[in-house]
Design a protein around this motif. Structure first.
Motif, PDB file in Angstrom:
ATOM      1  N   GLU A 235      32.017  27.823  43.428  1.00  0.00           N
ATOM      2  CA  GLU A 235      32.700  28.995  43.982  1.00  0.00           C
ATOM      3  C   GLU A 235      34.000  29.291  43.242  1.00  0.00           C
ATOM      4  O   GLU A 235      34.269  30.440  42.871  1.00  0.00           O
ATOM      5  CB  GLU A 235      32.975  28.770  45.465  1.00  0.00           C
ATOM      6  CG  GLU A 235      33.642  29.956  46.141  1.00  0.00           C
ATOM      7  CD  GLU A 235      33.895  29.725  47.615  1.00  0.00           C
ATOM      8  OE1 GLU A 235      34.530  30.601  48.250  1.00  0.00           O
ATOM      9  OE2 GLU A 235      33.477  28.679  48.144  1.00  0.00           O
ATOM     10  N   ILE A 236      34.802  28.257  42.989  1.00  0.00           N
ATOM     11  CA  ILE A 236      36.104  28.531  42.377  1.00  0.00           C
ATOM     12  C   ILE A 236      35.970  28.863  40.887  1.00  0.00           C
ATOM     13  O   ILE A 236      36.766  29.642  40.351  1.00  0.00           O
ATOM     14  CB  ILE A 236      37.078  27.342  42.588  1.00  0.00           C
ATOM     15  CG1 ILE A 236      36.562  26.057  41.945  1.00  0.00           C
ATOM     16  CG2 ILE A 236      37.344  27.128  44.056  1.00  0.00           C
ATOM     17  CD1 ILE A 236      37.520  24.883  42.068  1.00  0.00           C
ATOM     18  N   VAL A 237      34.941  28.309  40.214  1.00  0.00           N
ATOM     19  CA  VAL A 237      34.703  28.680  38.809  1.00  0.00           C
ATOM     20  C   VAL A 237      34.283  30.141  38.726  1.00  0.00           C
ATOM     21  O   VAL A 237      34.772  30.909  37.882  1.00  0.00           O
ATOM     22  CB  VAL A 237      33.650  27.766  38.164  1.00  0.00           C
ATOM     23  CG1 VAL A 237      33.219  28.313  36.796  1.00  0.00           C
ATOM     24  CG2 VAL A 237      34.189  26.351  38.000  1.00  0.00           C
ATOM     25  N   HIS A 238      33.389  30.544  39.605  1.00  0.00           N
ATOM     26  CA  HIS A 238      32.925  31.943  39.594  1.00  0.00           C
ATOM     27  C   HIS A 238      34.042  32.904  39.992  1.00  0.00           C
ATOM     28  O   HIS A 238      34.159  34.011  39.435  1.00  0.00           O
ATOM     29  CB  HIS A 238      31.722  32.095  40.533  1.00  0.00           C
ATOM     30  CG  HIS A 238      30.481  31.445  40.018  1.00  0.00           C
ATOM     31  ND1 HIS A 238      29.532  30.865  40.829  1.00  0.00           N
ATOM     32  CD2 HIS A 238      30.036  31.270  38.740  1.00  0.00           C
ATOM     33  CE1 HIS A 238      28.553  30.381  40.091  1.00  0.00           C
ATOM     34  NE2 HIS A 238      28.836  30.609  38.827  1.00  0.00           N
ATOM     35  N   GLU A 239      34.878  32.510  40.947  1.00  0.00           N
ATOM     36  CA  GLU A 239      36.003  33.367  41.335  1.00  0.00           C
ATOM     37  C   GLU A 239      36.969  33.584  40.178  1.00  0.00           C
ATOM     38  O   GLU A 239      37.600  34.641  40.073  1.00  0.00           O
ATOM     39  CB  GLU A 239      36.747  32.736  42.514  1.00  0.00           C
ATOM     40  CG  GLU A 239      36.037  32.893  43.855  1.00  0.00           C
ATOM     41  CD  GLU A 239      36.810  32.250  44.987  1.00  0.00           C
ATOM     42  OE1 GLU A 239      37.830  31.572  44.702  1.00  0.00           O
ATOM     43  OE2 GLU A 239      36.397  32.418  46.158  1.00  0.00           O
TER      44      GLU A 239
END
Length: 486
Positions: A235-239
Motif C-alpha cells: 500500500e505505501i509503495v503504491h501510494e
C-alpha cells in the motif's frame, strides 16, 4: 600413486588409438576449406585426445563419480531449492514432437509446442495471481532485469521516467536484485531489516520519495521469514507512485497457499529450475518467466504466445513492448519439464510441496537450534539461517563447518549469506527429502558441533577424506586456472 582415473584425458592419449570404428566412407569427399574464408580454416588439425573406448568410458565415469548432484546426496543449499528432478519430466522433454523441432518453423507446424507454452502460461497465472505471463526470460536474474525494464517503460509512459530512478532493495535480498537494478539503469537504495528479520516499515517509509521507481522483495525473504507486513508495504509503495517486484526464488514456500498477486505485487518472476523441479546448477539451464498485472501487460516482451480461435500464434504487434529479451521464445525444454511437473502434481500436489518444505525446514531448525545460534526464533518457511558465532568463539569458522560436512557425505549449505547474519549458515531441505535423510544431516551437524568443543583443530584441516583437500580459495578466485596446459 597416479592412476589413469586421475590423469587428464590428454595425458592418457596415445597416437593411433581410437574409441570408435566406422564403416568405410561411401560419400564423395568434399573439400570444405574451399568453401570457407581462409581466416576461418585451421592451419593444423585440432588437438584431440586419442584413447580407446574403454579408456574413454573409464575416464568420464570416474569424473561423474567425483561429482555431487541431487541424485547422489542431500543438497541443502539455502536459497537455491535443490529439489529432485523427476525423470518422467526428462522423458517428456525428449519426446519427438518437443525435441526435434526448430524455433524458425512455421507456427502452423508446431501447434503442439505452442499449445504447451500457452497452457503453461495459464498455469503460471494461477500460481502467481498475475494477469499475463511471458516465458521468454532465460533465468531468474534475466527475469528480474526484464521486470525492471517493464517498470521503466511504465514510468516513461506516465511521463515520470526521468524522475523515478531509484529501486529500493532490502538488506536481506538476493545479490541479483541490486545487480539487476543497476544493469537496468537504476540507482539502488538499501532498506534495513528490523529486529524480526523482515522489512522495517518505518525505514521503508523514510526511503520512499518522488524518485522511487519500485521495491524489490522476496516473500518469504532470504532469511526464510514471511513478510507479515506485506499488505501495508504494498500500500505505501503504491501510494508513493512506485511498483512492487516479487523475486520468486522462494516461491516453493507459498505454492497453493498464497500468490504474489494477492500480496499486492505488480511484477513477478519465477525460477522454474527451483520451484518446478527442472534441472539446476552448473550454470544452467534455467527459466525465469515473468508475470504482470493487467496495466503492465502492454510492456511484456514479444513475441507473445496467444490463442486465436483454435490456432496458437506468435504476436509481435505491441507498440509499448520492451522488445525481445532472449532469442526465440525462452528455454523451451526447461518449460516442457516444468509443465510436466505442474500437471503431474496438480493443485493439491503443489500445495503439499510447500507444506512439506516448510515442515522439513522447521524440523531441522528445531533439531539444530540447541547446537548453533539461531538469530530469528520464530517459525520459518522453506529455509532458515543459523549462525556459527558460538563455534567462532572456539576458533572454528562457518567455512570450517561447511568443509567438515563434506567428510560426512553432505553438500554444504550456503554460508556467509545473507550478509546481515554473521557467520551465517543457510539451510533449505526442500520437500523431496525423507525424514531419515534430514536426521542423518542433523546428526552430522550435531557431531560437528561436538567436534568443535573437543578437537577444533580437526575442522581446520577438513575435508579429510576427499580426493581434493582444502584449496587456497583466495588464489583460486584471483588466479584461476581454467584451461589445460601441457
Amino acid at each position: 600413486m597416479t592412476t589413469s582415473n586421475t590423469k587428464m584425458i590428454f595425458e592418457q592419449s596415445k597416437s593411433g588409438r581410437r574409441a570408435y570404428s566406422l564403416p568405410e566412407n561411401d560419400v564423395e569427399t568434399f573439400d570444405l576449406t574451399a568453401q570457407l574464408p581462409k581466416h576461418l580454416s585451421r592451419k593444423k588439425a585440432a588437438e584431440l585426445p586419442e584413447v580407446s573406448e574403454l579408456q574413454l568410458m573409464r575416464h568420464y565415469t570416474a569424473l561423474a563419480n567425483k561429482n555431487f548432484g541431487i541424485e547422489t546426496g542431500f543438497y541443502p543449499l539455502g536459497s537455491c531449492t535443490m529439489k529432485y528432478n523427476p525423470k518422467v519430466n526428462e522423458d517428456i522433454a525428449r519426446m519427438d514432437g518437443f525435441m526435434n523441432i526448430h524455433p524458425l518453423q512455421d507456427p502452423a507446424t508446431v501447434q503442439g509446442a505452442l499449445k504447451l507454452m500457452y497452457d503453461l502460461q495459464e498455469d503460471l497465472k494461477q500460481v502467481t495471481g498475475m494477469d499475463d505471463i511471458s516465458l521468454q526470460p532465460a533465468a531468474g536474474a534475466q527475469g528480474e532485469w526484464a521486470g525492471l525494464l517493464i517498470f521503466k517503460a511504465y514510468h516513461e509512459k506516465n511521463g515520470e521516467g526521468r524522475q523515478r530512478k531509484t529501486i529500493l532493495v532490502p538488506d536481506s535480498a538476493h545479490g541479483t536484485n541490486p545487480a539487476s537494478a543497476a544493469v537496468a539503469g537504476y540507482n539502488v537504495r538499501e532498506i534495513k531489516s528490523n529486529e524480526n528479520g523482515t522489512v522495517g516499515v518505518e525505514a521503508l517509509k523514510s526511503a520512499l520519495g518522488p524518485d522511487t521507481a519500485g521495491l524489490m522483495l522476496t516473500n518469504p525473504n532470504t532469511l526464510g521469514l514471511f513478510e507479515v507486513d506485506i499488505a501495508e508495504i504494498a500500500e505505501i509503495v503504491h501510494e508513493a507512485g512506485g511498483l512492487l517486484y516479487y523475486d520468486g526464488a522462494n516461491a516453493n514456500a507459498i505454492l497453493g497457499k498464497s500468490t504474489p498477486g494477492e500480496m499486492g505485487f505488480d511484477v513477478v518472476h519465477l525460477n522454474l529450475h527451483k520451484s518446478f523441479s527442472t534441472p539446476h546448477g552448473g550454470g544452467g539451464p534455467g527459466s525465469g518467466p515473468i508475470g504482470v498485472k493487467k496495466y503492465l501487460s502492454p510492456f511484456l516482451p514479444v513475441p507473445r504466445i496467444e490463442k486465436q480461435e483454435e490456432e496458437y500464434v506468435l504476436n509481435t504487434d505491441y507498440a509499448d513492448t520492451i522488445g525481445r529479451v532472449k532469442g526465440y521464445f525462452g528455454n523451451f525444454g526447461v518449460n516442457v519439464r516444468a509443465y510436466a511437473y505442474i500437471r503431474s502434481m496438480g493443485a493439491e500436489g503443489l500445495q503439499q510441496v510447500s507444506e512439506d518444505a516448510v515442515l522439513n525446514a522447521n524440523y531441522l531448525k528445531a533439531r539444530l537450534s540447541k547446537y548453533y545460534d539461531t538469530p530469528y526464533k520464530q517459525h520459518c518457511k522453506h529455509e532458515f539461517v543459523l549462525s556459527g558465532l558460538r563455534q567462532k568463539r572456539k576458533g572454528v569458522r562457518t567455512l570450517d563447518i561447511a568443509k567438515r560436512l563434506l567428510d560426512y557425505g553432505f553438500y554444504a549449505p550456503t554460508v556467509y549469506f545473507p550478509l546481515i547474519v554473521e557467520e551465517c549458515i543457510m539451510i533449505e531441505p526442500t520437500e523431496t527429502e525423507a525424514k531419515e535423510t534430514l536426521d542423518e544431516f542433523a546428526d552430522a551437524m550435531i557431531k560437528i558441533a561436538e567436534e568443535v568443543e573437543e578437537q577444533p583443530e580437526l575442522l581446520h584441516e577438513a575435508p579429510l577424506t576427499k580426493s581434493v583437500r582444502r584449496l587456497d580459495e583466495v588464489v583460486a578466485a584471483r588466479k584461476p586456472k581454467v584451461i589445460y596446459q601441457k
